[in-house]
Scaffold this active site. Structure first.
Site, PDB file in Angstrom:
ATOM      1  CD  GLU A  62      11.584  18.969 -46.867  1.00 26.64           C
ATOM      2  OE1 GLU A  62      12.004  20.097 -46.598  1.00 26.64           O
ATOM      3  OE2 GLU A  62      11.996  17.935 -46.335  1.00 26.64           O
ATOM      4  CD  GLU A  77      15.759  25.864 -42.998  1.00 19.90           C
ATOM      5  OE1 GLU A  77      15.973  24.937 -43.803  1.00 19.90           O
ATOM      6  OE2 GLU A  77      14.889  25.790 -42.101  1.00 19.90           O
TER       7      GLU A  77
HETATM    8  N1  BES Z   1      12.881  21.250 -44.439  1.00 21.00           N
HETATM    9  C1  BES Z   1      12.231  22.051 -43.479  1.00 21.00           C
HETATM   10  C2  BES Z   1      11.031  22.773 -44.009  1.00 21.00           C
HETATM   11  C3  BES Z   1       9.805  21.926 -44.206  1.00 21.00           C
HETATM   12  C4  BES Z   1       9.094  21.508 -43.128  1.00 21.00           C
HETATM   13  C5  BES Z   1       9.359  21.612 -45.453  1.00 21.00           C
HETATM   14  C6  BES Z   1       7.969  20.743 -43.311  1.00 21.00           C
HETATM   15  C7  BES Z   1       8.242  20.846 -45.641  1.00 21.00           C
HETATM   16  C8  BES Z   1       7.535  20.412 -44.580  1.00 21.00           C
HETATM   17  C9  BES Z   1      13.177  23.091 -42.910  1.00 21.00           C
HETATM   18  O1  BES Z   1      14.517  22.760 -42.945  1.00 21.00           O
HETATM   19  C10 BES Z   1      12.844  23.233 -41.473  1.00 21.00           C
HETATM   20  O2  BES Z   1      13.071  22.334 -40.752  1.00 21.00           O
HETATM   21  N2  BES Z   1      12.276  24.358 -41.078  1.00 21.00           N
HETATM   22  C11 BES Z   1      11.843  24.570 -39.730  1.00 21.00           C
HETATM   23  C12 BES Z   1      12.644  25.614 -39.060  1.00 21.00           C
HETATM   24  C13 BES Z   1      13.814  25.029 -38.342  1.00 21.00           C
HETATM   25  C14 BES Z   1      14.660  26.086 -37.726  1.00 21.00           C
HETATM   26  C15 BES Z   1      13.408  24.040 -37.285  1.00 21.00           C
HETATM   27  C16 BES Z   1      10.411  25.011 -39.773  1.00 21.00           C
HETATM   28  O3  BES Z   1       9.942  25.323 -40.857  1.00 21.00           O
HETATM   29  O4  BES Z   1       9.771  25.031 -38.738  1.00 21.00           O
HETATM   30 ZN    ZN Z   2      15.136  21.388 -41.571  1.00 19.57          ZN
END
Ligand code: BES
Ligand code: ZN
Length: 908
Positions: A189, A362
């Site tokens: 992603e 997640e």
């Molecule tokens: N889908 C995101 C990860 C992501 C973020 C992929 C930016 C590519 C670019 C994941 O679900 C997410 O939101 N992760 C957060 C943690 C969450 C608990 C807020 C993160 O990585 O900070």
């Molecule tokens: Zn997320």
């Protein structure tokens, strides 16, 4: 009886330079006996003179839809010695229009041996490859036209296992024998699957995937689905080939695979879904906490969504080098180590809470995002806003003692209101094209404002209808894509309420209103229509936590009546801080509410938002800061962790500014006085089985008192640090941050050296992160320099560097040095992060707290000469913040100084 008049009339800004904003003006018209009468007004205000150039739109085109993928059969052979990989793919495609060429995404790959074959054809057609690096595409051209129907597109490709944490990359770790080894892992992603294999790398091209991995015999391979086959490699006996079951139909950004050595713990959830948590070798017990959370959360979501988890297994795996916090690959969720692993001995309460939230977040994506996926990145907020909201629901269910919904107001809502008060903010739904624009919107607007408007919506239509609508939405779009409107339609059907009309006012425009309760003598209404449809819950002293009235302010004028109100009772708008707006009260109303703070008849969320709104209004010049400092003394008996957390941050923001004045010492004394009682109350020693929030409160207030230079906290911290080092009495995990920060901020070279030694000895990433973020508290120039050099040394992982640099920005000297350091090492940072979210974080954190126009210009000029596409908006936000600071210094600082000096005199 209390009558409230709602009118549309004028507006104020939260930020002095905000272009369009709205205000609800609640006026006390009269108050006699036991009823009161208000008018609430608001309207649009004209733009003030503030110039910012918005990011230039990069040219972007979607992939043509004449050929679409149906199934990818993929084989990868990563080589962990040469850091390269070979790949083979056979993609079943559907040709929907006759074409001679196929264009699909591919970046940093060498693509060869391209062939296209249909079932009936005797021979395959060979394809020519032409690369378009700028657009991250390849075009495969064939000698003849490809006819409508199904065919197999075969390719071979080669790439680098890079060290930039995107695409197919390598991560470094020390095995139990302390030898340096590597693993290979993916992070796709938003737009990096194309760095691992040529593909239609847009979320709407859903397909199924068969994955095979080639690896050394002693390694382990994981992918989204369970393994179905493991065979020795035909030509190399050192290697094996592992094949995984076919995935459901899904988007490319959710595909994942890992090759490396791990330990794991496993369990089954109530429905027999196999859950495994993969950890570094020898550390599987650190996966226990996340395993427990997962096993309980899957059934919780199944019940909530009324849809079972659709895959047979789910793995959660800790990756030593990781770009974000965690990634929701379907069936194989990847995490930073500190967002997954809990060491019962050495992890803090803060970490347990973080892990629970991240896991909850997640796992929610398995339904919301993976099963139903946004049509295009413009609707990213649907994924992230929703997951960021429901993670709280999930944690509240598992750990009610965390009082996590109260914390939401201090985390997500506060972050949303802060960023969205800027002219350089953006609407939740924002047109994006080029990958760097997509990267930019993984910000507090998509996450925090997204989550906050969902919370407001959930409160507005209430849980039953919300769940009904959610279920309809997931069922209707499963294995497909959806847009924001699709969700509104389902929720509208389920609730019978005007969801689309209400919600589009929150998602399609930036900013938010200010509800202003003050007397308006003329009561005139201007002609503008309402900018927002605002759900407002009203509570009173007698109704307590529950709203006495719920209204939707959807017109210019409204009258609301409340019964049985005493004139001295507090009346609160936006009770529970559920709405995404701020309130400005009249002095009379505020005085009643202050009584509610002192006697705590106001619930914590409302005590919090009251001070939070006041600080924001003072930053906008709508309330004198001195008044706010006087008012916050009502919080001296406060004992709620979350209220303190918010208040402490707001006070620290003022401290950042007052550091530039000669009454900073007086401010520190003022702050110490405020914290004195609560510090005495929580003390240094945890009681047995202490409440989670008390533990967090102790960490928080000791950190602050240490920073504000409290002598007794400093003395105690030094003693405890000494005993920790000698081994006489080890610091419990929850006291480490306050002790480290305190001794460092008042420490010399020896303390820094000792901390760096502790860093080297640490085995838990959590501890390394704790130390590396704390060392920036040092104050002497030569020590700050050491910290900055350490940040880019090979002792610190790229994923952490940014936060180590940011650690020094708490002091004037450190802030200047960090910015100089970024400029000095610009090429290194740019190369390392190549766009992406981390460079944006770095630039924002190192610049936003300057206070002069000169610095705003300097930052702008630097980035005009050194553009960083994915950070464009962040830089603009920083400059806007600098100018707001500058304005505050000009208009507020002096008065604050006078007040602080008078306070000190009074105490003497
Ligand atoms: N889908 C995101 C990860 C992501 C973020 C992929 C930016 C590519 C670019 C994941 O679900 C997410 O939101 N992760 C957060 C943690 C969450 C608990 C807020 C993160 O990585 O900070
Ligand atoms: Zn997320």
């Amino acid at each position: 009886m209390l009558a409230i008049f709602l009118k549309t009339n004028f507006s104020v800004s939260l930020c002095l330079f905000l272009s369009v904003f709205s205000c609800i003006c609640m006026s006390i018209i009269s108050g006699s006996g036991n009823w009161r009468y208000f008018i609430i007004k608001r309207s649009r205000h004209q733009q003030r003179n503030f110039l910012v150039t918005m990011p230039e739109k990069r040219l972007f085109e979607h992939l043509p839809k004449c050929v679409v993928p149906v199934n990818y059969d993929l084989k990868f052979h990563p080589d962990l010695k040469t850091f390269t990989f070979d790949g083979w793919s056979h993609v079943q495609v559907d040709i929907q229009e006759c074409v001679k060429s196929i264009t699909l995404n591919s970046a940093e790959l060498e693509v060869k041996n391209v062939e296209f074959k249909t079932k009936d054809a005797d021979n395959a057609l060979k394809g020519e490859v032409s690369y378009n690096e700028e657009n991250e595409c390849v075009t495969l051209t064939f000698p003849n036209e490809l006819q409508v129907g199904s065919g197999i597109l075969s390719m071979e490709f080669k790439g680098e296992l890079n060290d930039r944490m995107k695409g197919f990359y390598r991560s470094k770790y020390a095995n139990p024998k302390k030898e340096v080894t590597h693993l290979a892992v993916t992070q796709f992603e938003s737009t990096d699957a194309r760095r691992a294999f040529p593909c239609w790398d847009e979320p709407a091209f859903k397909a199924t995937f068969d994955v095979t991995l080639v690896m050394p015999q002693e390694m382990m391979g994981l992918s989204n689905m369970p393994q179905i086959k493991e065979v020795p490699h035909k030509s190399d006996s050192q290697l094996k080939m592992v094949t995984f079951q076919r995935t459901p139909k899904m988007s490319t950004y959710l595909l994942a695979f890992v090759v490396g050595q791990f330990d794991y713990l496993e369990a089954k959830d109530a429905d027999g879904v196999l859950v495994r948590v993969y950890t570094p070798l020898g550390k599987k017990e650190q996966g226990r906490f996340a395993l427990d959370v997962t096993v309980k959360t899957l059934p919780f979501y199944k019940e909530y969504f009324q849809i079972a988890y659709p895959l047979p297994k789910i793995d959660l795996i800790a990756i030593p080098d990781f770009l974000s916090g965690a990634m929701e690959n379907w069936g194989l969720v990847t995490y930073r180590e500190n967002a997954l692993l809990i060491d019962p001995e050495n992890s803090s309460a803060t970490s347990r809470q973080l892990v629970a939230l991240v896991v909850g977040h997640e796992l929610a994506h398995m339904w919301f995002g993976n099963l139903v996926t946004m049509e295009w990145w413009t609707h990213l907020w649907l994924n992230e806003g929703f997951a960021s909201w429901i993670e709280y629901l999930c944690v509240d269910n598992l750990f009610p003692d965390f009082e996590i919904w109260t914390q939401f107001v201090n985390t997500d809502l506060a972050a949303a209101l802060k960023l969205d008060a800027l002219h350089t903010s953006h609407p939740i739904e924002v047109p994006v094209g080029h990958p760097s624009e997509v990267d930019e919107i993984f910000d507090a607007i998509s996450y925090c404002k997204g989550a906050s408007v969902i919370r407001m919506l959930h409160n507005y239509i209430e849980d039953d209808d919300f769940r009904k609508g959610m279920n309809q939405y997931l069922n209707k779009f499963m294995y497909k894509n959806a847009a924001t409107e699709d969700l509104w339609n389902c929720l509208e059907t389920a609730s019978g309420k005007p969801i689309k009309a209400v919600m589009s006012t929150w998602t399609s425009q930036m900013g938010y209103p200010v509800v202003n309760k003050k007397f308006c003598a003329d009561g005139k209404i201007d002609g503008t229509s309402p900018l927002w449809m605002i759900p407002i819950d009203i509570s009173t002293l007698s109704s307590g936590k529950k709203p006495i009235k719920k209204i939707l302010m959807d017109q210019k004028e409204m009258e609301v009546t409340l019964e049985d109100i005493e004139p001295t009772d507090w009346v609160l708008l936006n009770c529970g801080s559920v709405g995404v707006y701020r309130i400005q009260y009249s002095t009379e109303m505020l005085n009643c509410l202050l009584a509610g703070i002192k006697d705590k008849s106001l619930p914590p969320t409302d005590r919090l938002s009251l001070e939070s709104d006041l600080f924001a209004l003072s930053r906008a010049g709508m309330v004198p800061t001195v008044e706010v400092l006087k008012l916050v003394q009502a919080y001296v008996n406060e004992d709620n962790y979350t209220v303190w957390n918010d208040l402490a941050r707001n006070l620290a923001n003022i401290a950042l500014l007052l550091q530039y004045t000669d009454y900073y010492e007086e401010y520190k004394a003022f702050a110490r006085k405020l914290f004195e009682k609560v510090v005495a109350k929580v003390g240094w020693n945890a009681t047995k089985d202490e409440n989670h929030l008390t533990t967090l409160l102790r960490d928080l207030v000791l950190c602050r008192m240490g920073r504000y230079g409290d002598e007794s906290v400093l003395k105690e911290a030094r003693e405890r640090f000494k005993m920790h080092l000698s081994g006489e009495k080890l610091l419990p995990a929850d006291l480490k941050t306050p002790v480290y920060l305190t001794v460092l901020s008042h420490g010399d070279e020896d303390v820094l050296k000792t901390m760096l030694d502790l860093y080297e000895q640490a085995e838990l990433q959590e501890e390394m992160i704790r130390i590396s973020r704390a060392i920036g508290a040092v104050r002497k120039e030569n020590l700050i320099r050491q910290v900055l050099e350490f940040a880019i040394s090979d002792k610190v992982r790229s994923q952490d560097t940014v936060f180590v640099v940011a650690g020094v920005t708490g002091t004037v000297k450190g802030r200047e040095m960090a910015w100089d350091f970024v400029k000095e090492h610009w090429d290194l940072f740019y190369q390392r992060y190549q766009g992406g979210a981390l460079i944006a974080r770095l630039l924002k954190l190192t610049t936003e707290n300057f206070v002069t126009e000169k610095m705003a210009k300097e930052v702008e000029e630097f980035f005009a000469a050194h553009p960083a596409a994915s950070a464009t908006r962040n830089i603009q936000q920083s400059c806007e913040n600098i100018r707001l600071n500058c304005k505050w210094m000009e208009t507020e600082a002096k008065e604050v100084g006078k007040y602080l000096k008078s306070q000190v005199q009074q105490q003497q």
